[in-house]
Design a protein around this motif. Sequence first.
Motif, short mmCIF file in Angstrom:
data_model
loop_
_atom_site.label_atom_id
_atom_site.label_comp_id
_atom_site.label_asym_id
_atom_site.label_seq_id
_atom_site.Cartn_x
_atom_site.Cartn_y
_atom_site.Cartn_z
N GLU A 485 0.82 -1.21 0.00
CA GLU A 485 0.00 0.00 0.00
C GLU A 485 0.85 1.26 0.00
O GLU A 485 0.40 2.32 -0.43
N ILE A 486 2.08 1.17 0.49
CA ILE A 486 2.93 2.35 0.58
C ILE A 486 3.78 2.45 -0.68
O ILE A 486 4.20 1.44 -1.25
N SER A 487 4.00 3.66 -1.16
CA SER A 487 4.82 3.89 -2.35
C SER A 487 6.27 4.07 -1.92
O SER A 487 6.58 4.96 -1.12
N TRP A 488 7.13 3.24 -2.44
CA TRP A 488 8.54 3.22 -2.06
C TRP A 488 9.33 4.07 -3.05
O TRP A 488 9.50 3.69 -4.20
N PRO A 489 9.83 5.24 -2.64
CA PRO A 489 10.54 6.11 -3.57
C PRO A 489 11.95 5.62 -3.87
O PRO A 489 12.58 4.93 -3.04
N LYS A 490 12.45 5.97 -5.04
CA LYS A 490 13.85 5.68 -5.36
C LYS A 490 14.76 6.42 -4.38
O LYS A 490 14.41 7.46 -3.84
N TYR A 491 15.94 5.87 -4.21
CA TYR A 491 16.92 6.49 -3.32
C TYR A 491 17.52 7.69 -4.02
O TYR A 491 17.99 7.59 -5.15
N ASP A 492 17.52 8.83 -3.35
CA ASP A 492 18.05 10.06 -3.92
C ASP A 492 19.27 10.49 -3.11
O ASP A 492 19.16 11.10 -2.05
N ALA A 493 20.45 10.15 -3.60
CA ALA A 493 21.68 10.44 -2.86
C ALA A 493 21.96 11.93 -2.76
O ALA A 493 22.72 12.36 -1.88
N LYS A 494 21.37 12.74 -3.62
CA LYS A 494 21.61 14.18 -3.58
C LYS A 494 20.71 14.89 -2.57
O LYS A 494 20.95 16.04 -2.22
N SER A 495 19.70 14.18 -2.10
CA SER A 495 18.80 14.75 -1.09
C SER A 495 19.49 14.77 0.27
O SER A 495 20.24 13.84 0.60
N PRO A 496 19.25 15.81 1.09
CA PRO A 496 19.80 15.80 2.44
C PRO A 496 19.18 14.71 3.32
O PRO A 496 19.75 14.35 4.35
N SER A 497 18.05 14.17 2.89
CA SER A 497 17.38 13.10 3.64
C SER A 497 16.87 12.02 2.69
O SER A 497 15.67 11.91 2.43
N PRO A 498 17.78 11.20 2.14
CA PRO A 498 17.32 10.11 1.27
C PRO A 498 16.35 9.21 2.03
O PRO A 498 16.50 8.97 3.22
N GLN A 499 15.33 8.70 1.33
CA GLN A 499 14.26 7.97 1.98
C GLN A 499 14.49 6.45 1.94
O GLN A 499 14.84 5.88 0.91
N LEU A 500 14.25 5.84 3.10
CA LEU A 500 14.26 4.39 3.24
C LEU A 500 12.84 3.90 3.46
O LEU A 500 12.07 4.54 4.18
N LEU A 501 12.51 2.74 2.90
CA LEU A 501 11.31 2.05 3.32
C LEU A 501 11.68 1.29 4.58
O LEU A 501 12.58 0.44 4.57
N THR A 502 11.02 1.59 5.69
CA THR A 502 11.38 0.99 6.97
C THR A 502 10.26 0.09 7.46
O THR A 502 9.10 0.50 7.55
N PHE A 503 10.62 -1.17 7.73
CA PHE A 503 9.68 -2.16 8.25
C PHE A 503 9.68 -2.09 9.77
O PHE A 503 10.75 -2.15 10.40
N LEU A 504 8.49 -1.95 10.36
CA LEU A 504 8.35 -1.69 11.78
C LEU A 504 7.49 -2.73 12.48
O LEU A 504 6.65 -3.38 11.83
N ASP A 505 7.68 -2.88 13.78
CA ASP A 505 6.75 -3.64 14.60
C ASP A 505 5.52 -2.78 14.88
O ASP A 505 5.56 -1.56 14.74
N GLY A 506 4.45 -3.40 15.29
CA GLY A 506 3.31 -2.63 15.75
C GLY A 506 2.24 -2.42 14.70
O GLY A 506 2.23 -3.03 13.63
#
Length: 534
Positions: A485-506
Motif C-alpha cells: 500500500e505504501i509507495s517506495w521512492p527511489k533512493y536520492d543520494a543528492k537529497s539531504p534526507s534520502p528515503q528508506l522504506l522501513t519495516f516496523l513492529d506494531g
Amino acid sequence: MLMMPFHLQLRTGLLLFLACKVLAAPTSRSVSPSITLDNGTFEGTTDGVSNRFLGIPFAKPPTGDLRFRLPVPNDAYTGSHSVIAFGPACPQQGSSASSAESEDCLTLNVWAPANATSSDKLPVVAWIYGGGFEFGSTNPYDGAVIVNRSVALSEPVIYVSMNYRVTAFGFLASKEVKEAGVGNIGLQDQRQALRWIQKYIKAFGGDPRKVTIWGESAGAISVALHMVANKGNNEGLFRGAFMDSGSPIPVGDITNGQQDYDALVQETGCSGAADTLECLRQVPFDTLNSAISQSPSIGSFQSLRLTWLPRADGKFITNNPQILVKQGFVSPVPFVTGDCDDEGTEFAMPSLNITTDAETRDYFKTFFVPNASESQLDRLLTLYPSNITQGSPFDTGDLNAITPQFKRIAAFLGDFVFQAPRRFFLRERAGKQNTWSFLSKRLKSTPNTGSFHGSELLNAYGGGDLTDYVVNFINHLDPNGAGPEISWPKYDAKSPSPQLLTFLDGAVPEALTPDTFREEAINLAIILNFEDPE
C-alpha cells in the motif's frame, strides 16, 4: 560437547522455521510434473500451485582433480531422474562430514507455476544463500513462498536456488591460487548456475533475459560482487539485483590469504610438495576438511574478519570492490539494497570477554581498522561510545547490555560491515541507475539481539510484505506495484534526507524514514573501509 555460537543458534532457529514451512507444504496427488532437458527427463513434485524440481546438477562434481578448480559445465543430460529432494550441502566450516554434506554438491532447484509452459517467458529470480561464505545451502529456503505469492498477485515468477562451494573449498586464497587462476570458486559456481539458467530455464517457462539475482548476507555480498565482476560486464546473465544485508565490501587482494593457505598446506602434509595446490587436490577429504576446520570461523573471536571470503583475484574480481564502484565498473542494472537495524549484535557475541575501553580499542585496531591513525581511532571510539543507551540493539535504552562494551561493539560491527558499505554503494550509484533501499526494524524486542542480522528473512520467506516487493521487482524492476500500500521512492543520494522504506513492529508496519542515522559515525566508517581495504 561444543556449544554452537549464539549467532549460529539464531540463524539455525530461523532456518528451522523456514524448513518447517517447506516440510509442511502440501503435495498434490496429481500427476508428478516432468521437464525435459537435453535428452533427460526430470520428474518433480507439485503442491497444485507451483511445481518444484530439486537437486538438479548444474556442473560436474568438483571432486578429485576438479577440486579447487572452476566449475565445469555438465555434459548433456540423458536418462530419467527423480528430483524430489534437495541435494547435499557443500562442506561447511567446522563440521564433520555427514550424509547432508558432500563435495559433490553443485545442484540447483527450480520452482515454477504449475501451469507454466515453455512459451510463457516468465521473469526469473535466482536466490543466493548467506552464511558468511563458511556455511549454508539451498535447503531450507522454500521457493514456493515466492512463486505461490506471485501467482496470487497475478505476477507469476520462476524461482531458482543454487548451492555453491563455501569456506576454503570455495574461497581458497594465496599467490598460488592467483597464479593458477582459480580464485573465487564459490562465486564462479554461482556464475555457472546463472549460465545454466540461460540455457535451460525456458523449458520451465522462464525468460533468460529477465533474471534477477537476489541474496542475503554473504548471498547479498555475492550479488554485489557479480555487479562489479568482469569490470561490470554481467554477460547478460541478469537484469536486476536485490540485496538483503550485504553490499560491495572491501575484501582486499587474494594474496592476503597466504597465511591461512600456508597453514592449510602445513596441516595436510603438503609443505614439501613442489605444487602445493595440486597436493591439496589429492589430500583425502576427511584430512582436508579437518584442517580447514582449524581455521578461525565467523563464530571465533575475530568474528566478521573472515578467513575464507571472496577477494580480488585480478581476473574475475579485478580490484577491490570499493575501488571498482568508485571507478564506475558496476553493472548498470536496477537494484534494491537494505539492512536490519541491529546487524552487528550476533557478531559481537564472540567478543563478550572484552569489557574495557582499552580492550575495545585494541579489538577494532587489530581486526578491522589496522591502518587507522590514532586520531581516527580516538574519533571512532567517540562516535561509538561505551554509553549503553547509544549502542545496538538501538533504541533499547539500558536493556541488552550483556557486557559494558557489547552494545558498543555491536553498533560498530553493524555499521562498519553493513550500513557503511550500503550507504557508500548508494551514494556512488543512485542517480546513475535506479535504486531503492530499506531498513528492517522488526523483531526489535528480541532479547540481546534486537532486529538481528537475517531477521528480514522472516519477512521475505514467511510470506510478509517484503515478499510482495520482491515479486514486483522481479517482474518490473521496480518494487512498487501489486500488494503493497505504501509507495517506495527511489533512493536520492543528492537529497539531504534520502528515503528508506522501513519495516516496523506494531500497528504501522511500514514507514518512510530518512537515511541519516549515525551520519558522522558511518561517514568515518566509509573512510576507513575505503582506505583500509583488508
